[in-house]
Design an enzyme around this catalytic site. Structure first.
Site, PDB file in Angstrom:
ATOM      1  N   GLY A  95      -9.008  25.381 -30.658  1.00  0.00           N
ATOM      2  CA  GLY A  95      -8.493  25.614 -29.314  1.00  0.00           C
ATOM      3  C   GLY A  95      -9.501  26.419 -28.524  1.00  0.00           C
TER       4      GLY A  95
ATOM      5  CE  LYS B 220     -15.969  25.432 -34.658  1.00  0.00           C
ATOM      6  NZ  LYS B 220     -15.829  24.065 -34.212  1.00  0.00           N
TER       7      LYS B 220
ATOM      8  NE  ARG C  86     -21.551  19.515 -32.208  1.00  0.00           N
ATOM      9  CZ  ARG C  86     -21.952  18.248 -32.165  1.00  0.00           C
ATOM     10  NH1 ARG C  86     -21.231  17.356 -31.530  1.00  0.00           N
ATOM     11  NH2 ARG C  86     -23.052  17.884 -32.762  1.00  0.00           N
TER      12      ARG C  86
ATOM     13  CB  THR D 232     -12.291  22.810 -33.896  1.00  0.00           C
ATOM     14  OG1 THR D 232     -13.092  23.789 -33.332  1.00  0.00           O
ATOM     15  CG2 THR D 232     -12.012  23.134 -35.317  1.00  0.00           C
TER      16      THR D 232
ATOM     17  CB  SER E 279     -15.995  18.153 -34.980  1.00  0.00           C
ATOM     18  OG  SER E 279     -14.695  18.285 -34.509  1.00  0.00           O
TER      19      SER E 279
ATOM     20  CG  ASP F 198     -13.788  15.281 -32.435  1.00  0.00           C
ATOM     21  OD1 ASP F 198     -13.739  16.509 -32.588  1.00  0.00           O
ATOM     22  OD2 ASP F 198     -13.525  14.709 -31.358  1.00  0.00           O
TER      23      ASP F 198
ATOM     24  CG  ASP G 199     -16.443  21.662 -36.501  1.00  0.00           C
ATOM     25  OD1 ASP G 199     -17.111  21.417 -35.476  1.00  0.00           O
ATOM     26  OD2 ASP G 199     -15.317  22.206 -36.472  1.00  0.00           O
TER      27      ASP G 199
ATOM     28  CB  SER H  71     -10.896  17.568 -30.838  1.00  0.00           C
ATOM     29  OG  SER H  71     -12.075  18.096 -31.409  1.00  0.00           O
TER      30      SER H  71
END
Lengths: 275, 217
Positions: free
Chosen positions: A88, A74, A60, A42, A210, A207, A58, A170
């Site tokens: 996580g 999220k 995803r 994320t 994400s 990233d 985000d 991430s």
């Protein structure tokens, strides 16, 4: 082990039966891999501004290299004045925030007050510390209460920190770059929203874990503005045809009607004493 | 769960720190840096607070795993507060240190946290106690801890004098922290210092760019 159809109240602590089963199965596959748990991989961020807190994320959710959910939420509701972004393991963040939300609702009903952000943080810290990092939840808690606007981070081992701006997940290093450059104390609402949007966008671009859209949640004394999505992905695919099936697509060949005969076996009347 | 590579012995966020405490004439100075790291590579916070107030005139500095230290201090604060209410008087510094020691010793297999406790009480005046990783409790005039402390043992041994004035002791502490932060990669940020005397408590925060420089140009 009880039958799967019979509801058994779990004992205290973790039940690792499935983990041992997975380990045994992995041997049977002859080198194949059991499915990995759903991680959110994320980018989440939060900023304290003049009148409140802005949280962003985000959308995803990935399961190894496959995008499992393109519009995952999220930013979780904790209480009317507190929201929480989770990075996580998806299941861990969902359940932890759900549990926290329920407990705080009970507290609100009992005390007649909105919970304070620091209370939510303490409850989370106690719970995550008890599980010694086994619950993979990296959380950003933001909210407004009678003591002001607050933003906290809670790590999976149970460490907390109070900060004016924050990114996790991430994609956090990419997002943090934007935040470090653009953050100032007492930002205005539009500046804060733009800063969070830009930082999540940086995470989405840099990233792999994400991507897709950006959600924003603005919490102020006046209330909450949960904008989902705030910014749509530039790479949205366009469906060329509709996949709906019209009624009548599948022909009916035969029809058989069986009436269910029900008879009254027992009738009992219980008087309610309202006197 | 670990996305930052680590061969560090501390799981999760480490305080990876420099902490110190020193007694001067009439009080005690306790201080730390403000960096929290993961795996000795990533600075997860530049402004973490490691000097925690556990009672009106008693402060603790934490070292080791941040999660363990925060959990222990939380529990200790609650015990100390209850003890103080029961005794109907402010707690002694050794009471605070003993509570930390009990927690660290009884749970030594699970915990990775060490503490410095410093404060003032009516019975013995200014005191400094060290609770190490395994739960040993000792009292000292001046003490340093954390990964950055290894670089300043020489400085502390040479420069500390008993019965310094408040200003001398503050300067000594600031210098020591600056030297350690200059050499230890997991110590840094700002220097948090707290001066505790009979009269009260004073926080001094020295930002990174105002710290004394030693051959840094």
């Amino acid at each position: 082990m009880a039958l799967s159809t019979v509801l058994e109240t779990p004992g205290a602590g973790f039940n690792f039966e499935n983990a041992t089963r997975n380990a045994a199965l992995e041997g049977l596959f002859g080198g194949g891999q059991t499915p990995k748990p759903l991680k959110t991989g994320t980018t989440i961020a939060g900023v304290v501004f003049k009148d409140g807190v802005v949280l962003g994320a985000d959308t995803r959710a990935t399961s190894s290299e496959v995008v499992a959910d393109k519009m995952c939420a999220k930013i979780h509701y904790i209480s009317p004045n507190i929201y929480c972004c989770g990075a996580g393991t998806a299941a861990d963040t969902e359940k932890t925030t759900d549990l926290l939300s329920s407990n705080l609702s009970i507290f609100s009903l009992n005390s007649g007050r909105n919970p304070r952000v620091v209370m939510a943080v303490n409850i989370l810290q106690d719970m995550l510390y008890r599980y010694h990092g086994q619950i993979g939840a990296n959380l950003i808690l933001g909210g407004v209460d009678c003591t002001g606007n607050h933003l906290y981070t809670v790590g999976p081992y149970g460490d907390i920190n109070k900060v004016p701006y924050l990114a996790m997940g991430s994609g956090d290093l990419a997002a943090l770059g934007i935040l470090e450059d653009g953050f100032k104390h007492n930002l205005e609402l539009e500046e804060a929203k733009e800063l969070v949007r830009a930082s999540i966008h940086a995470g989405i671009m840099s990233d792999l874990g994400s991507g897709n859209n950006t959600d924003i949640c603005v919490i102020t004394k006046q209330g909450v503005d949960y904008i989902r999505p705030y910014q749509e992905s530039e790479y949205k695919d366009k469906r060329n045809i509709k996949y709906r099936y019209r009624p009548g697509t599948t022909p009916v060949l035969t029809e058989k009607v069986v009436t269910l005969k029900l008879e009254v076996v027992q009738e009992a009347v219980q008087k309610m004493d309202t006197a | 769960m670990e996305k930052h590579y680590t061969d560090s012995k501390v799981k999760g966020v480490s305080t990876g720190t420099t902490i110190l405490a020193a007694i001067f004439d009439g009080g005690v100075v306790i201080g730390s840096d403000s960096r929290a790291s993961i795996g000795g590579e990533y600075v997860s916070s530049k402004t973490i607070n490691k000097v925690i107030q556990v009672h009106d005139r008693i402060f603790c500095c934490m070292a080791g795993s941040l999660a363990d230290a925060q959990a222990v201090i939380k529990s200790a604060k609650s015990h100390l507060s209850f003890h103080s209410v029961q005794m109907e008087s402010p707690p002694l510094v050794i009471a605070a240190a003993s509570i930390l020691k009990e927690l660290c010793y009884k749970n030594k297999d699970e915990l990775q946290a060490g503490f410095l406790t410093a404060g003032w009480d009516g019975k013995k005046g200014p005191q400094v106690y060290v609770v190490s990783l395994g739960g040993m409790l000792i009292s000292q005039q001046v003490t340093i801890g954390g990964s950055g402390s290894t670089y300043i043992y020489g400085y502390v041994d040479a420069k500390y004098k008993p019965n310094m004035t408040r200003e001398e002791c503050l300067q000594f502490a600031t210098n020591a922290l600056a030297l350690a932060m200059g050499r230890d990669n997991v110590s840094g940020g700002v220097a948090h210092l707290v001066v505790i005397t009979e009269k009260g408590v004073e926080h001094v925060v020295v930002p990174g760019d105002k710290l004394p420089r030693f051959n840094d140009e």
